[in-house]
Design a protein around this motif. Structure first.
Motif, short mmCIF file in Angstrom:
data_model
loop_
_atom_site.label_atom_id
_atom_site.label_comp_id
_atom_site.label_asym_id
_atom_site.label_seq_id
_atom_site.Cartn_x
_atom_site.Cartn_y
_atom_site.Cartn_z
N ASP A 63 1.01 -1.22 0.11
CA ASP A 63 -0.08 0.04 0.07
C ASP A 63 0.70 1.39 0.01
O ASP A 63 0.41 2.30 -0.77
CB ASP A 63 -0.86 -0.07 1.26
CG ASP A 63 -1.96 -1.01 1.22
OD1 ASP A 63 -2.37 -1.50 0.16
OD2 ASP A 63 -2.49 -1.61 2.14
N LEU A 64 2.13 1.16 0.73
CA LEU A 64 2.94 2.36 0.80
C LEU A 64 3.41 2.82 -0.65
O LEU A 64 3.50 3.82 -1.19
CB LEU A 64 4.08 2.14 1.75
CG LEU A 64 5.10 3.16 2.08
CD1 LEU A 64 4.43 4.45 2.26
CD2 LEU A 64 6.07 2.95 2.99
N LEU A 65 4.02 1.51 -1.03
CA LEU A 65 4.36 1.55 -2.48
C LEU A 65 3.53 2.35 -3.70
O LEU A 65 3.76 3.12 -4.35
CB LEU A 65 5.02 0.20 -3.00
CG LEU A 65 5.76 0.44 -4.28
CD1 LEU A 65 7.01 1.34 -4.36
CD2 LEU A 65 6.27 -1.07 -4.75
N THR A 66 2.19 1.67 -3.62
CA THR A 66 1.15 1.99 -4.41
C THR A 66 0.98 3.62 -4.16
O THR A 66 0.55 4.57 -4.86
CB THR A 66 -0.09 1.49 -4.28
OG1 THR A 66 0.35 0.05 -4.24
CG2 THR A 66 -1.04 1.71 -5.16
N THR A 67 0.88 4.04 -3.01
CA THR A 67 0.53 5.74 -2.84
C THR A 67 1.63 6.29 -3.06
O THR A 67 1.30 7.43 -3.56
CB THR A 67 0.23 5.67 -1.09
OG1 THR A 67 -0.55 4.77 -0.63
CG2 THR A 67 -0.15 6.97 -0.67
N THR A 68 2.85 6.21 -2.75
CA THR A 68 4.03 6.76 -3.18
C THR A 68 4.00 7.02 -4.83
O THR A 68 4.23 8.18 -5.30
CB THR A 68 5.21 6.22 -2.66
OG1 THR A 68 5.39 5.97 -1.27
CG2 THR A 68 6.37 6.97 -3.02
N SER A 69 3.66 5.84 -5.55
CA SER A 69 3.84 6.04 -6.90
C SER A 69 2.80 6.90 -7.38
O SER A 69 2.82 7.79 -8.47
CB SER A 69 3.88 4.65 -7.48
OG SER A 69 2.59 4.06 -7.33
N SER A 70 1.39 6.78 -6.88
CA SER A 70 0.19 7.50 -7.30
C SER A 70 0.74 9.09 -7.05
O SER A 70 0.39 9.98 -7.81
CB SER A 70 -0.82 7.01 -6.48
OG SER A 70 -1.20 5.90 -6.82
N VAL A 71 1.34 9.25 -5.89
CA VAL A 71 1.56 10.77 -5.56
C VAL A 71 2.77 11.30 -6.64
O VAL A 71 2.55 12.37 -7.09
CB VAL A 71 2.21 10.60 -4.14
CG1 VAL A 71 2.96 12.10 -3.68
CG2 VAL A 71 0.96 10.87 -3.24
N ILE A 72 3.43 10.52 -7.16
CA ILE A 72 4.62 10.95 -8.13
C ILE A 72 3.95 11.11 -9.29
O ILE A 72 4.34 12.10 -10.10
CB ILE A 72 5.61 9.83 -8.11
CG1 ILE A 72 6.62 9.76 -6.75
CG2 ILE A 72 6.49 10.05 -9.32
CD1 ILE A 72 7.59 8.71 -6.79
#
Length: 141
Positions: free
Chosen positions: A3-12
């Motif tokens: 979930d952390l990886l998905t959220t970070t990539s979405s923000v980028i």
């Protein structure tokens, strides 16, 4: 962790899209300014007088001698403890030979200016004994 990886990539991705939108607005403003500056009869002369993007100047330093024989400009330069001969065909080209005082260039140099519009201007200082008119007329015989 997933979930952390998905959220970070979405923000980028969101930040990247916003930056592209801001750059697109700046590009549209630049295009509008260019559209206002259309080439008209009044500023067309300024456009023609402006230097061509392919224009370039080549300056040969430490020239030792200059000759013009049979439509070929020959000159010798001294480069790092050796002598180098240069040959430039003057005939059948749009070449302007200028013999003048070396005002803005060293007295032992030759300047080639290519205006980007198929014309080359060769400036030879008066320090060299060369008569372009006599040499060009003598090769016709």
């Amino acid at each position: 962790m997933k979930d952390l990886l998905t959220t970070t990539s979405s923000v980028i991705v969101i930040i990247f899209c916003c930056s592209v939108l801001f750059l697109a607005d700046d590009a549209e403003k630049g295009l509008q300014e260019q559209d206002l500056e259309m080439i008209t009869a009044r500023n067309g002369e300024e456009f023609l007088k402006a230097p061509h993007p392919l224009a370039k100047t080549t300056l040969f330093h430490r020239v030792q001698s200059v000759r013009l024989e049979n439509g070929v400009l020959m000159f010798v330069t001294l480069e790092q403890d050796r002598v180098k001969e240069h040959f430039f065909v003057v005939r059948d080209k749009n070449v302007i030979l200028v013999k003048q005082d070396a005002g803005d260039m060293p007295s032992n140099s030759i300047k080639f200016y290519d205006d980007g519009r198929s014309r080359i201007e060769v400036t030879i200082p008066n320090t060299f004994e060369l008569d372009p008119m006599q040499d060009l007329l003598s090769c016709r015989n």
